[in-house]
Scaffold this active site. Structure first.
Site, short mmCIF file in Angstrom:
data_model
loop_
_atom_site.label_atom_id
_atom_site.label_comp_id
_atom_site.label_asym_id
_atom_site.label_seq_id
_atom_site.Cartn_x
_atom_site.Cartn_y
_atom_site.Cartn_z
N CYS A 1 13.21 11.99 5.81
CA CYS A 1 13.49 11.62 7.20
C CYS A 1 14.95 11.83 7.55
O CYS A 1 15.30 11.92 8.72
CB CYS A 1 13.07 10.17 7.45
SG CYS A 1 13.78 9.03 6.26
N GLU B 1 9.61 16.30 15.40
CA GLU B 1 9.80 16.23 13.96
C GLU B 1 8.81 17.15 13.25
O GLU B 1 7.61 16.96 13.34
CB GLU B 1 9.61 14.79 13.47
CG GLU B 1 9.99 14.64 12.02
CD GLU B 1 9.79 13.23 11.47
OE1 GLU B 1 10.61 12.78 10.67
OE2 GLU B 1 8.80 12.58 11.84
N LYS C 1 0.85 -1.20 0.00
CA LYS C 1 0.00 0.00 0.00
C LYS C 1 0.88 1.25 0.00
O LYS C 1 1.64 1.47 0.94
CB LYS C 1 -0.89 0.04 1.24
CG LYS C 1 -1.93 1.14 1.15
CD LYS C 1 -2.64 1.38 2.47
CE LYS C 1 -1.98 2.46 3.28
NZ LYS C 1 -1.97 3.80 2.63
O1 TXE Z 1 2.43 9.41 7.97
P1 TXE Z 1 1.81 8.00 8.30
P2 TXE Z 1 1.69 10.80 7.90
C1 TXE Z 1 6.41 11.66 9.69
C2 TXE Z 1 6.33 13.16 9.55
C3 TXE Z 1 4.91 13.39 9.29
C4 TXE Z 1 4.30 12.37 10.21
C5 TXE Z 1 2.91 11.95 9.85
O2 TXE Z 1 6.70 13.78 10.75
O3 TXE Z 1 4.49 14.69 9.60
O4 TXE Z 1 5.15 11.25 10.09
O5 TXE Z 1 2.82 11.72 8.47
C6 TXE Z 1 -0.04 4.31 6.52
N1 TXE Z 1 -1.89 0.95 9.95
N2 TXE Z 1 6.78 10.96 8.49
O6 TXE Z 1 0.54 10.90 8.82
O7 TXE Z 1 0.40 8.15 8.73
C7 TXE Z 1 -0.38 5.50 5.67
O8 TXE Z 1 -1.57 5.26 4.94
C8 TXE Z 1 -1.21 0.73 8.81
C9 TXE Z 1 8.10 10.43 8.46
O9 TXE Z 1 1.44 11.11 6.50
O10 TXE Z 1 2.76 7.33 9.20
C10 TXE Z 1 0.84 5.61 4.79
O11 TXE Z 1 0.80 4.65 3.74
N3 TXE Z 1 -0.79 1.71 8.01
C11 TXE Z 1 8.32 9.54 7.35
C12 TXE Z 1 1.96 5.25 5.76
O12 TXE Z 1 1.32 4.52 6.81
C13 TXE Z 1 -1.05 2.98 8.36
C14 TXE Z 1 7.59 9.72 6.11
C15 TXE Z 1 2.71 6.43 6.36
O13 TXE Z 1 1.78 7.36 6.86
C16 TXE Z 1 -1.76 3.28 9.55
C17 TXE Z 1 6.27 10.22 6.29
C18 TXE Z 1 -2.20 2.19 10.36
N4 TXE Z 1 -2.85 2.39 11.50
C19 TXE Z 1 5.93 10.85 7.45
N5 TXE Z 1 -1.87 4.63 9.65
C20 TXE Z 1 9.69 8.95 7.14
N6 TXE Z 1 10.20 8.25 8.14
O14 TXE Z 1 10.26 9.07 6.08
C21 TXE Z 1 -1.27 5.15 8.57
N7 TXE Z 1 -0.77 4.17 7.78
#
Ligand code: TXE
Length: 479
Positions: free
Chosen positions: A282, A383, A173
């Site tokens: 990140c 972050e 996904k």
């Molecule tokens: O990421 P999410 P978000 C950090 C950054 C950002 C924060 C939130 O600080 O502001 O995270 O970002 C899926 N079960 N990073 O909310 O939600 C979601 O659909 C399974 C750091 O956009 O963590 C997506 O495919 N999957 C980072 C993926 O998880 C779930 C990069 C990431 O989304 C889920 C991005 C669940 N319960 C954001 N909830 C890095 N480390 O590079 C969400 N997802």
């Protein structure tokens, strides 16, 4: 344009009949719909993967390698189309998508296509016992890959390529915020001759589709990159089911600058490590610590360079800073700029939204430098994940080391110095998974990639990824 799921080699609408809007960050318009796939869609993807696994796990390494390399070649042949799609979907400058995102996605397939032919396991001769042990590394079965929006195809394929190279079948996904290039990948996989069902792509929200993948009792391993809070939630669900987990989470990385560094190179690289991809990587060095003797000079030079960065529409070749990925994300980043002000931080440049002519509803923000009084303030500890960095001076090695480590994250760090003794000392003392000296983002795909503390569990890259996507079985033969 509506996006579809890719299941058993076919593009299809979701069983759920549930759709969500896909926004274009550069103009704020809805430009398509994406499925919000339900449990039933994930089940269908799982069944397709399970069926494909019987054959795929038995394919020769040469055959697997050839298909992965073919996918890589097709991505290269379609560079322009994929780069345009990535830039439109994510808001990143087209130049970046063309030189970094899509080439790296192609490299991921080529690298693991080659790596699998070199992957070996150990054997142990048990002397005096007339026995030999060897390790059989078998594919796990059906695995789940969940990726974020900041480097969409780059990170999606960083998981998928090793998973299928190792003989697994995948339910994957991409982020619901940036689904486009994952959608386009399906047809490339068919064209490359990847057997149907080896890769299945389901689109949807994290809390619906993502959760359904993590909760699926037969999906035995989850490779995830995203936010730390999401990683914790996934671990809560997956741990009691004893799933294998690889979590690559957030970072708040120190960029430590000593006076004895090569100043101009440091300055150029620090501009990139702060603001590349709108600071949404990140690995960005978002906490900059500068040795006091060069602090004032650095401040002037850095501000001057950052003010010159052109914020604009991502499709323009002159644009250095495109749009942030989404409205909620822009609002989150802006809220941190407000927090900085209430905490006594000084905005040295930036801090405001940018209105780009003709694209007034796009999510643009000036690259922002905040001078902080203490490393303990929220903007220095949490972050932000946008074009925002903090700067502050330090006096001694011990002081900066302590500040660098005094944070919940531990992904990467950069050190600028020409002092070897100091370099070795920092390499041992810094609590991070990746340490760059006099460079940033220089990547060799063979190296272990990942973080410590709240930045994650496990390592990706090279043979580490192939180890993650296989189960080790000890075979002991007495003769
Ligand atoms: O990421 P999410 P978000 C950090 C950054 C950002 C924060 C939130 O600080 O502001 O995270 O970002 C899926 N079960 N990073 O909310 O939600 C979601 O659909 C399974 C750091 O956009 O963590 C997506 O495919 N999957 C980072 C993926 O998880 C779930 C990069 C990431 O989304 C889920 C991005 C669940 N319960 C954001 N909830 C890095 N480390 O590079 C969400 N997802």
């Amino acid at each position: 344009m509506n996006i579809q799921n890719f299941i058993n080699g076919k593009l299809e609408n979701p069983i759920s009949k549930d759709w969500i809007d896909n926004y274009c960050p550069s103009d704020g318009e809805v430009y398509g719909k994406i499925p919000n796939s339900s449990k039933a869609d994930v089940e269908k993807a799982y069944q397709s993967a399970k069926t494909a696994f019987k054959q795929w796990s038995q394919t020769t390494l040469e055959a697997r390698s050839r298909i992965l390399i073919k996918i890589s070649e097709l991505l290269e042949a379609n560079l322009q189309r994929f780069a345009e799609a990535e830039s439109k979907d994510n808001g990143k400058p087209i130049g970046l998508a063309k030189t970094i995102d899509i080439p790296r996605a192609a490299s991921n397939f080529r690298f693991f296509g080659n790596a699998i032919t070199q992957f070996a396991s150990e054997s142990h001769e048990s002397a005096g016992q007339n026995a030999i042990n060897y390790t059989l590394r078998q594919p796990i079965g059906v695995v789940g890959c969940i990726s974020p929006w900041n480097l969409p195809l780059y990170l999606f394929t960083w998981k998928i390529a090793p998973a299928i190279a190792a003989g697994n079948c995948v339910v994957a996904k991409p982020s619901e915020v940036t689904p486009m290039t994952a959608y386009l990948l399906g047809e490339i996989c068919n064209e490359a001759g990847l057997p149907k069902g080896v890769l299945n792509i389901v689109h949807g929200l994290g809390t619906t589709t993502g959760q359904a993948i993590v909760e699926h009792p037969e999906i035995k391993a989850i490779s995830f990159t995203g936010g730390t809070a999401t990683g914790a939630q996934i671990a809560r669900v997956a741990a009691p089911m004893f799933k294998k987990l690889s979590l690559e989470l957030g970072g708040k990385n120190p960029n430590i600058i000593f006076a004895d560094c090569d100043y101009n190179e440091m300055l150029e690289t620090t501009v990139s490590s702060s603001f590349a991809n709108q600071g949404q990587i990140c690995l960005c060095g978002s906490r900059i610590f500068i040795e006091a003797s060069i602090y004032e000079a650095f401040k002037v030079d850095f501000v001057e360079k950052v003010k010159a960065l052109k914020v604009g529409h991502p499709a323009k070749n002159t644009t250095k800073i495109g749009a942030l990925v989404s409205k909620p994300h822009l609002e989150k980043v802006l809220s941190y700029i407000d927090i900085a002000k209430t905490e006594g931080g000084k905005i040295l440049c930036g801090g405001n939204k940018v209105v780009v002519k003709g694209f007034e509803n796009g999510y643009y923000l000036e690259p922002t430098i905040i001078e902080v009084k203490t490393d303990e303030c929220r903007v220095n500890q949490e972050e932000i994940f946008g074009p925002v960095v903090t700067i502050m001076p330090f006096k001694t090695e011990a002081d900066v080391l302590q500040m660098a480590n005094k944070i919940k994250y531990g992904l990467s760090a950069t050190l600028w110095t020409n002092n070897l003794k100091r370099t070795m000392h920092f390499s041992k003392q810094l609590q991070v998974g990746i340490f760059w000296v006099n460079t940033w983002m220089l990547r060799d795909l063979r190296t272990p990639f990942g973080g410590v503390k709240a930045s994650g569990v496990g390592r990706e890259g090279g043979f580490e990824a192939l180890r993650f996507f296989t189960e080790a079985k000890n075979v002991c033969i007495k003769y």
